[in-house]
Design a protein around this motif. Structure first.
Motif, PDB file in Angstrom:
ATOM      1  N   PHE A 136      16.380   4.187   8.140  1.00  0.00           N
ATOM      2  CA  PHE A 136      17.528   4.009   9.031  1.00  0.00           C
ATOM      3  C   PHE A 136      17.163   4.172  10.501  1.00  0.00           C
ATOM      4  O   PHE A 136      17.520   3.314  11.330  1.00  0.00           O
ATOM      5  CB  PHE A 136      18.661   4.980   8.666  1.00  0.00           C
ATOM      6  N   LEU A 137      16.504   5.239  10.860  1.00  0.00           N
ATOM      7  CA  LEU A 137      16.238   5.506  12.283  1.00  0.00           C
ATOM      8  C   LEU A 137      15.416   4.401  12.948  1.00  0.00           C
ATOM      9  O   LEU A 137      15.797   3.922  14.020  1.00  0.00           O
ATOM     10  CB  LEU A 137      15.594   6.878  12.473  1.00  0.00           C
ATOM     11  N   PRO A 138      14.316   3.945  12.346  1.00  0.00           N
ATOM     12  CA  PRO A 138      13.599   2.836  12.980  1.00  0.00           C
ATOM     13  C   PRO A 138      14.461   1.583  13.132  1.00  0.00           C
ATOM     14  O   PRO A 138      14.396   0.901  14.157  1.00  0.00           O
ATOM     15  CB  PRO A 138      12.414   2.573  12.046  1.00  0.00           C
ATOM     16  N   ALA A 139      15.282   1.295  12.147  1.00  0.00           N
ATOM     17  CA  ALA A 139      16.165   0.122  12.230  1.00  0.00           C
ATOM     18  C   ALA A 139      17.207   0.317  13.324  1.00  0.00           C
ATOM     19  O   ALA A 139      17.476  -0.597  14.112  1.00  0.00           O
ATOM     20  CB  ALA A 139      16.837  -0.142  10.886  1.00  0.00           C
ATOM     21  N   ALA A 140      17.784   1.514  13.397  1.00  0.00           N
ATOM     22  CA  ALA A 140      18.812   1.800  14.404  1.00  0.00           C
ATOM     23  C   ALA A 140      18.248   1.708  15.815  1.00  0.00           C
ATOM     24  O   ALA A 140      18.867   1.126  16.712  1.00  0.00           O
ATOM     25  CB  ALA A 140      19.412   3.181  14.155  1.00  0.00           C
ATOM     26  N   VAL A 141      17.068   2.268  16.017  1.00  0.00           N
ATOM     27  CA  VAL A 141      16.426   2.214  17.337  1.00  0.00           C
ATOM     28  C   VAL A 141      16.048   0.777  17.677  1.00  0.00           C
ATOM     29  O   VAL A 141      16.210   0.320  18.806  1.00  0.00           O
ATOM     30  CB  VAL A 141      15.193   3.148  17.377  1.00  0.00           C
ATOM     31  N   SER A 142      15.591   0.036  16.682  1.00  0.00           N
ATOM     32  CA  SER A 142      15.157  -1.346  16.896  1.00  0.00           C
ATOM     33  C   SER A 142      16.295  -2.249  17.380  1.00  0.00           C
ATOM     34  O   SER A 142      16.070  -3.144  18.190  1.00  0.00           O
ATOM     35  CB  SER A 142      14.556  -1.902  15.603  1.00  0.00           C
ATOM     36  N   VAL A 143      17.519  -2.013  16.900  1.00  0.00           N
ATOM     37  CA  VAL A 143      18.647  -2.840  17.340  1.00  0.00           C
ATOM     38  C   VAL A 143      19.352  -2.277  18.565  1.00  0.00           C
ATOM     39  O   VAL A 143      20.253  -2.908  19.106  1.00  0.00           O
ATOM     40  CB  VAL A 143      19.685  -3.077  16.204  1.00  0.00           C
ATOM     41  N   GLY A 144      18.954  -1.081  19.002  1.00  0.00           N
ATOM     42  CA  GLY A 144      19.526  -0.501  20.211  1.00  0.00           C
ATOM     43  C   GLY A 144      20.737   0.386  19.998  1.00  0.00           C
ATOM     44  O   GLY A 144      21.542   0.565  20.912  1.00  0.00           O
ATOM     45  N   LEU A 145      20.870   0.976  18.822  1.00  0.00           N
ATOM     46  CA  LEU A 145      21.966   1.916  18.577  1.00  0.00           C
ATOM     47  C   LEU A 145      21.761   3.142  19.467  1.00  0.00           C
ATOM     48  O   LEU A 145      20.648   3.673  19.555  1.00  0.00           O
ATOM     49  CB  LEU A 145      21.953   2.322  17.100  1.00  0.00           C
ATOM     50  N   SER A 146      22.803   3.592  20.126  1.00  0.00           N
ATOM     51  CA  SER A 146      22.693   4.752  21.026  1.00  0.00           C
ATOM     52  C   SER A 146      22.563   6.038  20.216  1.00  0.00           C
ATOM     53  O   SER A 146      22.937   6.073  19.031  1.00  0.00           O
ATOM     54  CB  SER A 146      23.920   4.838  21.929  1.00  0.00           C
ATOM     55  N   PRO A 147      22.068   7.119  20.832  1.00  0.00           N
ATOM     56  CA  PRO A 147      21.983   8.402  20.126  1.00  0.00           C
ATOM     57  C   PRO A 147      23.346   8.881  19.602  1.00  0.00           C
ATOM     58  O   PRO A 147      23.424   9.441  18.517  1.00  0.00           O
ATOM     59  CB  PRO A 147      21.424   9.358  21.173  1.00  0.00           C
ATOM     60  N   VAL A 148      24.399   8.627  20.357  1.00  0.00           N
ATOM     61  CA  VAL A 148      25.735   9.028  19.902  1.00  0.00           C
ATOM     62  C   VAL A 148      26.126   8.224  18.660  1.00  0.00           C
ATOM     63  O   VAL A 148      26.651   8.785  17.687  1.00  0.00           O
ATOM     64  CB  VAL A 148      26.780   8.841  21.033  1.00  0.00           C
ATOM     65  N   GLU A 149      25.866   6.923  18.676  1.00  0.00           N
ATOM     66  CA  GLU A 149      26.181   6.084  17.515  1.00  0.00           C
ATOM     67  C   GLU A 149      25.355   6.504  16.302  1.00  0.00           C
ATOM     68  O   GLU A 149      25.869   6.524  15.180  1.00  0.00           O
ATOM     69  CB  GLU A 149      25.939   4.612  17.841  1.00  0.00           C
ATOM     70  N   LEU A 198      23.826  -4.718  12.071  1.00  0.00           N
ATOM     71  CA  LEU A 198      23.776  -6.176  12.033  1.00  0.00           C
ATOM     72  C   LEU A 198      24.495  -6.798  13.217  1.00  0.00           C
ATOM     73  O   LEU A 198      24.053  -7.810  13.761  1.00  0.00           O
ATOM     74  CB  LEU A 198      24.344  -6.707  10.720  1.00  0.00           C
ATOM     75  N   ALA A 199      25.612  -6.188  13.616  1.00  0.00           N
ATOM     76  CA  ALA A 199      26.346  -6.718  14.766  1.00  0.00           C
ATOM     77  C   ALA A 199      25.485  -6.686  16.030  1.00  0.00           C
ATOM     78  O   ALA A 199      25.441  -7.652  16.781  1.00  0.00           O
ATOM     79  CB  ALA A 199      27.630  -5.908  14.984  1.00  0.00           C
ATOM     80  N   LEU A 200      24.766  -5.581  16.239  1.00  0.00           N
ATOM     81  CA  LEU A 200      23.893  -5.487  17.415  1.00  0.00           C
ATOM     82  C   LEU A 200      22.726  -6.439  17.329  1.00  0.00           C
ATOM     83  O   LEU A 200      22.284  -7.011  18.342  1.00  0.00           O
ATOM     84  CB  LEU A 200      23.383  -4.045  17.586  1.00  0.00           C
ATOM     85  N   PHE A 201      22.213  -6.661  16.131  1.00  0.00           N
ATOM     86  CA  PHE A 201      21.097  -7.601  15.958  1.00  0.00           C
ATOM     87  C   PHE A 201      21.537  -9.018  16.286  1.00  0.00           C
ATOM     88  O   PHE A 201      20.836  -9.755  16.961  1.00  0.00           O
ATOM     89  CB  PHE A 201      20.546  -7.530  14.530  1.00  0.00           C
ATOM     90  N   ILE A 202      22.714  -9.393  15.809  1.00  0.00           N
ATOM     91  CA  ILE A 202      23.209 -10.745  16.026  1.00  0.00           C
ATOM     92  C   ILE A 202      23.550 -10.968  17.504  1.00  0.00           C
ATOM     93  O   ILE A 202      23.203 -12.010  18.070  1.00  0.00           O
ATOM     94  CB  ILE A 202      24.444 -11.022  15.127  1.00  0.00           C
ATOM     95  N   VAL A 203      24.183  -9.980  18.140  1.00  0.00           N
ATOM     96  CA  VAL A 203      24.545 -10.098  19.557  1.00  0.00           C
ATOM     97  C   VAL A 203      23.302 -10.050  20.433  1.00  0.00           C
ATOM     98  O   VAL A 203      23.185 -10.817  21.397  1.00  0.00           O
ATOM     99  CB  VAL A 203      25.533  -8.979  19.954  1.00  0.00           C
ATOM    100  N   GLY A 204      22.384  -9.143  20.076  1.00  0.00           N
ATOM    101  CA  GLY A 204      21.177  -8.943  20.910  1.00  0.00           C
ATOM    102  C   GLY A 204      20.233 -10.017  20.733  1.00  0.00           C
ATOM    103  O   GLY A 204      19.577 -10.644  21.443  1.00  0.00           O
TER     104      GLY A 204
END
Length: 170
Positions: free
Chosen positions: A41-54, A164-170
């Motif tokens: 999860f963490l590598p995927a979250a960081v890769s798409v730009g999820l913030s620390p709060v998210e 997925l939303a961040l991946f598609i938008v980004g």
């Protein structure tokens, strides 16, 4: 970078499918599947730009799901592997996707249970010569591998995940 991100985002669907199939054939979901989901999860979250709060919100949702799963396990409604797989899936789905995940899991679980009830009543005699896991699955009043419903629910809800939303938008 997009290829790496796509590979990281594929971890969740691949592992929930493995978990569901494992539960179907062995009535167990190995701990390594839930642990690999957590680790990925963490590598995927960081890769798409999820913030620390998210990321923290995703972790809180997963922890809440684990507590609910532990209660369900204590009541003997689900197995321990089911509770862990559910929490690990919620980690990936976050607040936005977890509601749909629970709805889809409930619907898929109900359909799967109906299918098993009918198969056990109508098809059992024809399947008794099949592989051992099929014979075990067809036992009247036997356990139901709910990991199948959890996997289906996770796959159906994954498009609602912020990852997925961040991946598609980004």
């Amino acid at each position: 970078m997009d290829t790496l991100t796509l590979l990281l985002l594929a971890i969740m669907p691949m592992l929930v499918i493995v978990g569901g199939l494992n539960d179907l054939t062995t009535m167990r979901i190995p701990n390594w599947i839930s642990l690999a989901l957590i680790a990925g999860f963490l590598p995927a979250a960081v890769s798409v730009g999820l913030s620390p709060v998210e990321i923290g919100v995703h972790m809180a949702v997963a922890f809440g799901a684990l507590l609910v799963g532990m209660g369900m396990f204590a009541l003997r409604w689900i197995g321990g592997g089911d509770a862990k797989l559910m929490a690990a899936a919620c980690l990936w789905l976050g607040l936005q996707g977890s509601g749909m995940f629970l709805v889809y899991t409930g619907l898929m679980g109900g359909l799967f249970c109906l299918f098993l009830i009918m198969a056990r009543a109508q098809l059992r005699p024809y399947l008794m010569g099949g592989p051992g896991w099929v014979v075990h699955l067809m036992e009247p009043r036997g356990d139901i591998p709910y990991g199948v419903a959890i996997a289906a629910g996770a796959l159906l809800a994954y498009p609602a995940s912020p990852l997925l939303a961040l991946f598609i938008v980004g």
